[in-house]
Design a protein around this motif. Structure first.
Motif, mmCIF file in Angstrom:
data_model
loop_
_atom_site.group_PDB
_atom_site.id
_atom_site.type_symbol
_atom_site.label_atom_id
_atom_site.label_comp_id
_atom_site.label_asym_id
_atom_site.label_seq_id
_atom_site.Cartn_x
_atom_site.Cartn_y
_atom_site.Cartn_z
ATOM 1 N N LEU A 178 0.819 -1.211 0.000
ATOM 2 C CA LEU A 178 0.000 0.000 0.000
ATOM 3 C C LEU A 178 0.854 1.263 0.000
ATOM 4 O O LEU A 178 0.520 2.256 -0.650
ATOM 5 C CB LEU A 178 -0.934 -0.012 1.210
ATOM 6 N N ARG A 179 1.965 1.234 0.739
ATOM 7 C CA ARG A 179 2.866 2.391 0.752
ATOM 8 C C ARG A 179 3.412 2.664 -0.644
ATOM 9 O O ARG A 179 3.574 3.827 -1.031
ATOM 10 C CB ARG A 179 4.023 2.157 1.726
ATOM 11 N N ALA A 180 3.713 1.616 -1.387
ATOM 12 C CA ALA A 180 4.251 1.787 -2.729
ATOM 13 C C ALA A 180 3.254 2.485 -3.652
ATOM 14 O O ALA A 180 3.638 3.059 -4.672
ATOM 15 C CB ALA A 180 4.646 0.430 -3.313
ATOM 16 N N GLN A 181 1.967 2.454 -3.276
ATOM 17 C CA GLN A 181 0.935 3.132 -4.052
ATOM 18 C C GLN A 181 0.603 4.507 -3.476
ATOM 19 O O GLN A 181 -0.334 5.156 -3.935
ATOM 20 C CB GLN A 181 -0.320 2.274 -4.094
ATOM 21 N N GLY A 182 1.368 4.937 -2.479
ATOM 22 C CA GLY A 182 1.220 6.282 -1.950
ATOM 23 C C GLY A 182 0.365 6.407 -0.710
ATOM 24 O O GLY A 182 0.195 7.515 -0.182
ATOM 25 N N ALA A 183 -0.183 5.308 -0.194
ATOM 26 C CA ALA A 183 -1.053 5.385 0.969
ATOM 27 C C ALA A 183 -0.243 5.547 2.254
ATOM 28 O O ALA A 183 0.842 4.993 2.399
ATOM 29 C CB ALA A 183 -1.917 4.131 1.075
ATOM 30 N N LYS A 184 -0.786 6.294 3.185
ATOM 31 C CA LYS A 184 -0.260 6.324 4.545
ATOM 32 C C LYS A 184 -0.875 5.148 5.281
ATOM 33 O O LYS A 184 -2.092 4.994 5.335
ATOM 34 C CB LYS A 184 -0.627 7.629 5.246
ATOM 35 N N VAL A 185 -0.035 4.289 5.840
ATOM 36 C CA VAL A 185 -0.504 3.072 6.504
ATOM 37 C C VAL A 185 -0.190 3.154 7.991
ATOM 38 O O VAL A 185 0.938 3.452 8.380
ATOM 39 C CB VAL A 185 0.144 1.813 5.893
ATOM 40 N N VAL A 186 -1.184 2.895 8.805
ATOM 41 C CA VAL A 186 -1.027 2.867 10.258
ATOM 42 C C VAL A 186 -1.372 1.469 10.743
ATOM 43 O O VAL A 186 -2.446 0.940 10.418
ATOM 44 C CB VAL A 186 -1.939 3.906 10.943
ATOM 45 N N LEU A 187 -0.467 0.854 11.476
ATOM 46 C CA LEU A 187 -0.746 -0.426 12.125
ATOM 47 C C LEU A 187 -1.270 -0.174 13.533
ATOM 48 O O LEU A 187 -0.790 0.720 14.230
ATOM 49 C CB LEU A 187 0.511 -1.296 12.207
ATOM 50 N N THR A 188 -2.230 -0.980 13.958
ATOM 51 C CA THR A 188 -2.715 -0.839 15.331
ATOM 52 C C THR A 188 -1.661 -1.270 16.342
ATOM 53 O O THR A 188 -1.675 -0.822 17.485
ATOM 54 C CB THR A 188 -3.988 -1.667 15.554
ATOM 55 N N HIS A 189 -0.774 -2.148 15.909
ATOM 56 C CA HIS A 189 0.417 -2.482 16.705
ATOM 57 C C HIS A 189 1.425 -3.102 15.758
ATOM 58 O O HIS A 189 1.085 -3.569 14.666
ATOM 59 C CB HIS A 189 0.087 -3.426 17.870
ATOM 60 N N ASP A 190 2.674 -3.112 16.164
ATOM 61 C CA ASP A 190 3.728 -3.641 15.310
ATOM 62 C C ASP A 190 4.606 -4.619 16.081
ATOM 63 O O ASP A 190 5.806 -4.693 15.868
ATOM 64 C CB ASP A 190 4.583 -2.492 14.757
ATOM 65 N N GLY A 191 3.983 -5.354 17.009
ATOM 66 C CA GLY A 191 4.719 -6.322 17.808
ATOM 67 C C GLY A 191 5.513 -5.706 18.931
ATOM 68 O O GLY A 191 6.227 -6.404 19.644
ATOM 69 N N GLU A 192 5.375 -4.371 19.115
ATOM 70 C CA GLU A 192 6.193 -3.678 20.117
ATOM 71 C C GLU A 192 5.524 -3.631 21.479
ATOM 72 O O GLU A 192 6.158 -3.278 22.470
ATOM 73 C CB GLU A 192 6.485 -2.240 19.630
ATOM 74 N N ARG A 193 4.242 -4.006 21.548
ATOM 75 C CA ARG A 193 3.501 -3.895 22.792
ATOM 76 C C ARG A 193 3.579 -5.191 23.592
ATOM 77 O O ARG A 193 3.695 -6.274 23.017
ATOM 78 C CB ARG A 193 2.030 -3.558 22.501
ATOM 79 N N PRO A 194 3.478 -5.108 24.917
ATOM 80 C CA PRO A 194 3.512 -6.333 25.722
ATOM 81 C C PRO A 194 2.271 -7.191 25.532
ATOM 82 O O PRO A 194 2.323 -8.407 25.713
ATOM 83 C CB PRO A 194 3.609 -5.816 27.160
ATOM 84 N N TYR A 195 1.142 -6.587 25.162
ATOM 85 C CA TYR A 195 -0.087 -7.326 24.880
ATOM 86 C C TYR A 195 -1.033 -6.387 24.124
ATOM 87 O O TYR A 195 -0.815 -5.183 24.037
ATOM 88 C CB TYR A 195 -0.770 -7.831 26.161
ATOM 89 N N GLY A 196 -2.089 -6.991 23.582
ATOM 90 C CA GLY A 196 -3.119 -6.192 22.909
ATOM 91 C C GLY A 196 -2.621 -5.527 21.629
ATOM 92 O O GLY A 196 -1.710 -6.020 20.971
ATOM 93 N N PRO A 197 -3.258 -4.405 21.282
ATOM 94 C CA PRO A 197 -4.203 -3.581 22.032
ATOM 95 C C PRO A 197 -5.560 -4.255 22.221
ATOM 96 O O PRO A 197 -5.897 -5.216 21.540
ATOM 97 C CB PRO A 197 -4.354 -2.316 21.187
ATOM 98 N N CYS A 198 -6.332 -3.692 23.176
ATOM 99 C CA CYS A 198 -7.694 -4.161 23.386
ATOM 100 C C CYS A 198 -8.533 -3.859 22.153
ATOM 101 O O CYS A 198 -8.203 -2.986 21.349
ATOM 102 C CB CYS A 198 -8.308 -3.482 24.606
ATOM 103 N N VAL A 199 -9.640 -4.574 22.016
ATOM 104 C CA VAL A 199 -10.451 -4.448 20.816
ATOM 105 C C VAL A 199 -11.035 -3.044 20.667
ATOM 106 O O VAL A 199 -11.185 -2.548 19.537
ATOM 107 C CB VAL A 199 -11.569 -5.507 20.795
ATOM 108 N N ASP A 200 -11.361 -2.381 21.786
ATOM 109 C CA ASP A 200 -11.891 -1.024 21.665
ATOM 110 C C ASP A 200 -10.820 -0.047 21.219
ATOM 111 O O ASP A 200 -11.077 0.882 20.454
ATOM 112 C CB ASP A 200 -12.547 -0.566 22.971
ATOM 113 N N GLU A 201 -9.589 -0.277 21.655
ATOM 114 C CA GLU A 201 -8.491 0.591 21.222
ATOM 115 C C GLU A 201 -8.164 0.376 19.750
ATOM 116 O O GLU A 201 -7.823 1.324 19.035
ATOM 117 C CB GLU A 201 -7.249 0.355 22.072
#
Length: 336
Positions: A178-201
Protein backbone atom coordinates in the motif's frame (compact mmCIF):
# COMPACT_ATOMS: atom_id res chain seq x y z
CA UNK A 1 -8.20 -15.31 -15.68
CA UNK A 2 -5.92 -12.33 -16.06
CA UNK A 3 -6.27 -9.20 -13.99
CA UNK A 4 -7.33 -7.31 -17.06
CA UNK A 5 -10.37 -9.57 -17.49
CA UNK A 6 -11.41 -9.55 -13.82
CA UNK A 7 -14.94 -8.16 -13.68
CA UNK A 8 -15.65 -4.87 -11.92
CA UNK A 9 -18.18 -5.03 -9.12
CA UNK A 10 -21.01 -2.51 -9.18
CA UNK A 11 -20.24 0.44 -6.96
CA UNK A 12 -22.54 2.28 -4.64
CA UNK A 13 -22.56 6.07 -5.15
CA UNK A 14 -20.41 8.00 -2.71
CA UNK A 15 -19.20 11.51 -2.13
CA UNK A 16 -15.79 12.01 -3.69
CA UNK A 17 -13.06 9.36 -3.35
CA UNK A 18 -12.95 9.06 0.42
CA UNK A 19 -14.94 5.81 0.67
CA UNK A 20 -17.67 7.62 2.67
CA UNK A 21 -21.32 6.90 1.78
CA UNK A 22 -23.42 9.44 -0.11
CA UNK A 23 -26.65 7.43 -0.26
CA UNK A 24 -26.17 3.74 -0.95
CA UNK A 25 -28.53 1.69 -3.06
CA UNK A 26 -30.94 -0.29 -0.95
CA UNK A 27 -30.16 -3.49 -2.76
CA UNK A 28 -27.56 -4.62 -5.21
CA UNK A 29 -26.30 -7.98 -6.34
CA UNK A 30 -22.61 -8.55 -6.34
CA UNK A 31 -20.46 -11.37 -7.64
CA UNK A 32 -17.15 -12.96 -6.77
CA UNK A 33 -15.31 -15.03 -9.32
CA UNK A 34 -14.17 -18.36 -7.90
CA UNK A 35 -11.11 -19.10 -10.00
CA UNK A 36 -9.44 -22.42 -10.67
CA UNK A 37 -6.02 -22.90 -12.24
CA UNK A 38 -7.53 -24.71 -15.24
CA UNK A 39 -9.51 -21.60 -16.09
CA UNK A 40 -12.95 -22.85 -15.00
CA UNK A 41 -14.74 -19.91 -13.34
CA UNK A 42 -17.94 -19.82 -11.33
CA UNK A 43 -19.91 -17.10 -9.66
CA UNK A 44 -21.09 -16.62 -6.13
CA UNK A 45 -24.03 -14.26 -6.01
CA UNK A 46 -25.62 -12.87 -2.92
CA UNK A 47 -28.10 -10.27 -1.81
CA UNK A 48 -26.15 -7.21 -0.65
CA UNK A 49 -28.88 -5.10 0.91
CA UNK A 50 -27.45 -2.15 2.79
CA UNK A 51 -29.23 -3.06 6.03
CA UNK A 52 -26.16 -5.01 7.19
CA UNK A 53 -28.17 -8.17 7.87
CA UNK A 54 -27.07 -11.73 7.19
CA UNK A 55 -28.22 -12.83 3.74
CA UNK A 56 -28.23 -16.18 1.99
CA UNK A 57 -26.76 -16.44 -1.51
CA UNK A 58 -29.30 -15.83 -4.25
CA UNK A 59 -27.32 -18.08 -6.58
CA UNK A 60 -24.34 -20.35 -6.20
CA UNK A 61 -22.63 -21.92 -9.20
CA UNK A 62 -19.04 -21.90 -8.08
CA UNK A 63 -16.59 -24.59 -9.15
CA UNK A 64 -14.60 -26.10 -6.30
CA UNK A 65 -10.87 -25.51 -6.24
CA UNK A 66 -8.49 -28.46 -6.32
CA UNK A 67 -7.92 -29.76 -2.82
CA UNK A 68 -10.96 -28.03 -1.37
CA UNK A 69 -13.36 -30.12 0.65
CA UNK A 70 -16.99 -30.28 -0.51
CA UNK A 71 -18.86 -27.12 0.40
CA UNK A 72 -21.18 -27.25 3.34
CA UNK A 73 -23.64 -24.44 2.80
CA UNK A 74 -24.95 -24.35 6.36
CA UNK A 75 -23.02 -21.74 8.37
CA UNK A 76 -21.60 -22.97 11.66
CA UNK A 77 -20.41 -21.14 14.74
CA UNK A 78 -16.71 -20.28 14.69
CA UNK A 79 -14.31 -18.89 17.29
CA UNK A 80 -14.58 -15.12 17.43
CA UNK A 81 -11.65 -13.15 16.02
CA UNK A 82 -11.77 -11.28 19.31
CA UNK A 83 -12.13 -14.25 21.62
CA UNK A 84 -13.20 -17.83 22.14
CA UNK A 85 -15.70 -17.17 24.92
CA UNK A 86 -17.26 -13.90 26.15
CA UNK A 87 -15.93 -12.45 29.37
CA UNK A 88 -18.17 -12.02 32.36
CA UNK A 89 -19.85 -8.61 32.47
CA UNK A 90 -19.27 -6.08 35.18
CA UNK A 91 -15.50 -5.85 35.16
CA UNK A 92 -14.24 -2.78 36.98
CA UNK A 93 -11.04 -2.67 34.91
CA UNK A 94 -10.30 0.71 33.36
CA UNK A 95 -11.56 1.26 29.84
CA UNK A 96 -11.01 3.73 27.01
CA UNK A 97 -8.58 3.75 24.15
CA UNK A 98 -5.07 5.10 24.32
CA UNK A 99 -3.51 7.11 21.53
CA UNK A 100 -1.96 5.06 18.74
CA UNK A 101 1.54 3.83 19.48
CA UNK A 102 4.19 5.91 17.66
CA UNK A 103 5.85 2.66 16.58
CA UNK A 104 2.71 1.75 14.66
CA UNK A 105 2.54 5.00 12.70
CA UNK A 106 3.79 5.19 9.10
CA UNK A 107 5.43 8.64 9.00
CA UNK A 108 8.08 8.17 6.30
CA UNK A 109 8.04 9.89 2.90
CA UNK A 110 5.45 8.43 0.56
CA UNK A 111 5.75 8.03 -3.21
CA UNK A 112 3.19 9.41 -5.62
CA UNK A 113 0.63 6.82 -6.57
CA UNK A 114 -3.07 6.07 -6.93
CA UNK A 115 -3.55 6.08 -3.14
CA UNK A 116 -1.73 9.35 -2.48
CA UNK A 117 -3.53 11.16 0.33
CA UNK A 118 -5.38 8.04 1.52
CA UNK A 119 -5.03 6.62 5.03
CA UNK A 120 -5.34 2.86 5.59
CA UNK A 121 -5.32 1.26 9.04
CA UNK A 122 -4.13 -2.34 9.16
CA UNK A 123 -4.99 -4.26 12.33
CA UNK A 124 -2.87 -7.41 12.87
CA UNK A 125 -5.07 -9.73 14.91
CA UNK A 126 -3.96 -10.60 18.45
CA UNK A 127 -0.41 -10.28 19.80
CA UNK A 128 2.20 -13.02 20.11
CA UNK A 129 2.80 -12.08 23.77
CA UNK A 130 -0.84 -12.06 24.85
CA UNK A 131 -0.36 -15.44 26.53
CA UNK A 132 2.09 -13.82 28.94
CA UNK A 133 -0.54 -11.29 30.05
CA UNK A 134 -3.69 -13.30 30.62
CA UNK A 135 -5.05 -11.06 33.38
CA UNK A 136 -4.73 -7.97 31.20
CA UNK A 137 -6.31 -9.47 28.09
CA UNK A 138 -9.09 -11.20 30.03
CA UNK A 139 -10.48 -7.96 31.46
CA UNK A 140 -13.72 -6.94 29.79
CA UNK A 141 -14.29 -3.82 27.73
CA UNK A 142 -17.45 -2.19 26.43
CA UNK A 143 -18.21 -2.94 22.77
CA UNK A 144 -21.53 -1.11 22.60
CA UNK A 145 -23.72 -4.22 22.42
CA UNK A 146 -22.26 -5.64 25.62
CA UNK A 147 -18.86 -6.48 27.03
CA UNK A 148 -16.05 -8.64 25.72
CA UNK A 149 -12.53 -9.56 26.68
CA UNK A 150 -9.82 -7.01 25.87
CA UNK A 151 -8.09 -9.44 23.50
CA UNK A 152 -7.27 -13.13 23.17
CA UNK A 153 -4.27 -15.26 22.26
CA UNK A 154 -5.75 -16.34 18.93
CA UNK A 155 -5.26 -19.77 17.43
CA UNK A 156 -2.36 -21.63 15.80
CA UNK A 157 -1.59 -24.45 13.40
CA UNK A 158 -0.95 -27.95 14.76
CA UNK A 159 2.75 -27.29 14.23
CA UNK A 160 2.61 -24.21 16.48
CA UNK A 161 2.57 -21.37 13.95
CA UNK A 162 0.59 -18.70 15.77
CA UNK A 163 -2.22 -16.65 14.28
CA UNK A 164 -0.58 -13.57 15.82
CA UNK A 165 2.62 -14.27 13.87
CA UNK A 166 0.66 -14.86 10.68
CA UNK A 167 -1.40 -11.70 11.00
CA UNK A 168 1.61 -9.48 11.72
CA UNK A 169 3.55 -10.96 8.78
CA UNK A 170 0.66 -10.33 6.37
CA UNK A 171 0.19 -6.84 7.83
CA UNK A 172 3.84 -5.99 7.11
CA UNK A 173 3.51 -7.23 3.53
CA UNK A 174 0.25 -5.33 3.11
CA UNK A 175 1.84 -2.13 4.43
CA UNK A 176 4.69 -2.41 1.93
CA UNK A 177 2.30 -2.86 -1.01
CA UNK A 178 0.00 0.00 0.00
CA UNK A 179 2.87 2.39 0.75
CA UNK A 180 4.25 1.79 -2.73
CA UNK A 181 0.93 3.13 -4.05
CA UNK A 182 1.22 6.28 -1.95
CA UNK A 183 -1.05 5.39 0.97
CA UNK A 184 -0.26 6.32 4.55
CA UNK A 185 -0.50 3.07 6.50
CA UNK A 186 -1.03 2.87 10.26
CA UNK A 187 -0.75 -0.43 12.12
CA UNK A 188 -2.71 -0.84 15.33
CA UNK A 189 0.42 -2.48 16.71
CA UNK A 190 3.73 -3.64 15.31
CA UNK A 191 4.72 -6.32 17.81
CA UNK A 192 6.19 -3.68 20.12
CA UNK A 193 3.50 -3.89 22.79
CA UNK A 194 3.51 -6.33 25.72
CA UNK A 195 -0.09 -7.33 24.88
CA UNK A 196 -3.12 -6.19 22.91
CA UNK A 197 -4.20 -3.58 22.03
CA UNK A 198 -7.69 -4.16 23.39
CA UNK A 199 -10.45 -4.45 20.82
CA UNK A 200 -11.89 -1.02 21.67
CA UNK A 201 -8.49 0.59 21.22
CA UNK A 202 -8.02 -1.13 17.87
CA UNK A 203 -11.21 0.55 16.65
CA UNK A 204 -10.18 3.89 18.19
CA UNK A 205 -6.84 3.87 16.35
CA UNK A 206 -8.65 3.72 13.01
CA UNK A 207 -11.09 6.40 14.11
CA UNK A 208 -8.36 8.75 15.32
CA UNK A 209 -6.44 8.25 12.06
CA UNK A 210 -9.57 9.22 10.07
CA UNK A 211 -8.86 6.14 7.97
CA UNK A 212 -10.36 5.86 4.52
CA UNK A 213 -10.38 2.08 5.05
CA UNK A 214 -9.41 -0.29 7.86
CA UNK A 215 -8.80 -4.05 7.70
CA UNK A 216 -8.22 -6.48 10.55
CA UNK A 217 -6.13 -9.51 9.49
CA UNK A 218 -6.86 -12.91 11.06
CA UNK A 219 -6.83 -16.66 10.48
CA UNK A 220 -9.56 -18.88 11.87
CA UNK A 221 -9.38 -21.82 14.28
CA UNK A 222 -12.21 -24.11 13.22
CA UNK A 223 -12.55 -27.88 12.75
CA UNK A 224 -10.57 -30.01 10.30
CA UNK A 225 -12.33 -30.03 6.94
CA UNK A 226 -13.55 -26.48 7.33
CA UNK A 227 -11.65 -24.58 4.68
CA UNK A 228 -11.42 -21.26 2.88
CA UNK A 229 -11.48 -17.55 3.69
CA UNK A 230 -14.27 -15.24 4.72
CA UNK A 231 -14.61 -11.50 5.19
CA UNK A 232 -16.55 -10.26 8.23
CA UNK A 233 -18.73 -7.19 7.72
CA UNK A 234 -20.22 -4.96 10.45
CA UNK A 235 -23.89 -5.45 11.22
CA UNK A 236 -26.18 -2.52 11.84
CA UNK A 237 -25.57 -1.89 15.55
CA UNK A 238 -26.55 0.96 17.82
CA UNK A 239 -25.89 0.96 21.55
CA UNK A 240 -23.65 2.82 23.95
CA UNK A 241 -20.64 4.10 22.01
CA UNK A 242 -21.50 1.90 19.04
CA UNK A 243 -23.35 3.18 15.98
CA UNK A 244 -22.40 1.46 12.75
CA UNK A 245 -25.16 2.97 10.59
CA UNK A 246 -22.76 5.34 8.73
CA UNK A 247 -20.25 2.57 7.91
CA UNK A 248 -22.38 -0.48 7.10
CA UNK A 249 -22.71 0.39 3.40
CA UNK A 250 -19.11 1.37 2.62
CA UNK A 251 -17.76 -1.48 4.78
CA UNK A 252 -19.79 -3.97 2.75
CA UNK A 253 -18.42 -2.49 -0.47
CA UNK A 254 -14.88 -2.71 0.94
CA UNK A 255 -15.45 -6.32 1.99
CA UNK A 256 -16.88 -7.39 -1.35
CA UNK A 257 -13.92 -5.94 -3.22
CA UNK A 258 -11.39 -7.55 -0.88
CA UNK A 259 -13.16 -10.92 -1.23
CA UNK A 260 -13.16 -10.73 -5.02
CA UNK A 261 -9.50 -9.81 -5.33
CA UNK A 262 -8.48 -12.33 -2.65
CA UNK A 263 -10.02 -15.09 -4.77
CA UNK A 264 -8.37 -13.78 -7.92
CA UNK A 265 -4.86 -13.54 -6.48
CA UNK A 266 -4.71 -16.51 -4.09
CA UNK A 267 -7.07 -18.89 -5.93
CA UNK A 268 -8.49 -19.71 -2.50
CA UNK A 269 -12.10 -20.77 -2.20
CA UNK A 270 -14.68 -18.97 -0.13
CA UNK A 271 -15.33 -20.59 3.23
CA UNK A 272 -17.28 -23.84 3.13
CA UNK A 273 -18.51 -23.37 6.72
CA UNK A 274 -19.22 -19.65 7.16
CA UNK A 275 -21.28 -17.34 4.96
CA UNK A 276 -23.18 -19.88 2.89
CA UNK A 277 -20.50 -20.00 0.20
CA UNK A 278 -20.43 -16.22 -0.34
CA UNK A 279 -17.14 -15.55 1.46
CA UNK A 280 -18.98 -12.89 3.48
CA UNK A 281 -20.29 -12.96 7.04
CA UNK A 282 -22.07 -10.16 8.93
CA UNK A 283 -21.63 -9.89 12.69
CA UNK A 284 -22.64 -7.50 15.44
CA UNK A 285 -20.60 -8.96 18.29
CA UNK A 286 -17.11 -7.70 17.44
CA UNK A 287 -15.89 -4.58 19.21
CA UNK A 288 -13.38 -3.79 16.48
CA UNK A 289 -16.31 -3.34 14.06
CA UNK A 290 -19.02 -2.07 16.43
CA UNK A 291 -16.92 0.85 17.63
CA UNK A 292 -15.46 1.82 14.25
CA UNK A 293 -16.52 5.10 12.67
CA UNK A 294 -14.59 4.37 9.44
CA UNK A 295 -15.21 1.65 6.82
CA UNK A 296 -13.77 -1.53 8.31
CA UNK A 297 -13.81 -5.30 7.79
CA UNK A 298 -12.11 -8.38 9.19
CA UNK A 299 -10.65 -11.07 6.94
CA UNK A 300 -10.15 -14.65 8.10
CA UNK A 301 -7.60 -15.79 5.52
CA UNK A 302 -8.07 -19.50 6.16
CA UNK A 303 -8.46 -22.14 8.87
CA UNK A 304 -5.25 -22.82 10.78
CA UNK A 305 -6.63 -26.08 12.21
CA UNK A 306 -7.17 -27.67 8.80
CA UNK A 307 -3.96 -29.25 7.38
CA UNK A 308 -4.59 -28.10 3.81
CA UNK A 309 -5.32 -24.51 4.80
CA UNK A 310 -2.43 -24.58 7.28
CA UNK A 311 -0.05 -25.53 4.47
CA UNK A 312 -1.02 -22.31 2.70
CA UNK A 313 -0.97 -20.08 5.77
CA UNK A 314 2.55 -21.20 6.71
CA UNK A 315 3.91 -20.59 3.19
CA UNK A 316 5.57 -17.20 2.77
CA UNK A 317 4.86 -17.07 -0.96
CA UNK A 318 1.15 -17.63 -0.30
CA UNK A 319 1.11 -14.96 2.42
CA UNK A 320 2.51 -12.52 -0.13
CA UNK A 321 -0.40 -13.40 -2.42
CA UNK A 322 -2.82 -12.95 0.46
CA UNK A 323 -1.43 -9.49 1.17
CA UNK A 324 -1.61 -8.60 -2.52
CA UNK A 325 -5.22 -9.71 -2.77
CA UNK A 326 -6.22 -7.65 0.26
CA UNK A 327 -4.28 -4.65 -1.04
CA UNK A 328 -5.90 -4.90 -4.47
CA UNK A 329 -9.33 -4.93 -2.84
CA UNK A 330 -8.50 -1.86 -0.77
CA UNK A 331 -7.12 -0.05 -3.83
CA UNK A 332 -10.21 -0.94 -5.87
CA UNK A 333 -12.39 0.47 -3.07
CA UNK A 334 -10.42 3.70 -2.66
CA UNK A 335 -9.32 4.45 -6.20
CA UNK A 336 -12.67 4.30 -7.93
Amino acid sequence: MSKGSFPRFPRSPRAGRSGRPAGFRTSVVVAVAALVPAGVAGWLLWDAEADGGRKAPVAAASSALPGASPASRAPSRQPSPEGKEPSAPGSSAPEGARSPSPAAADDGPLPDGPLKGKVVVVDPGHNIRNSEHTAEIDRSVDIGTGRKECDTTGTSTDSGYAEASFSLDVAHRLRTILRAQGAKVVLTHDGERPYGPCVDERAAIGNQAHADAAVSVHADGSAVGNRGFHVILPASVKGGRADTAPIVGPSKELGVRIAGHFVRVTHSAASNYIGGGTGLDTRGDLGGLNLSTVPKVFIECGNMRDPQDAALLTDGAWREKAAQGIADGITDFLDG
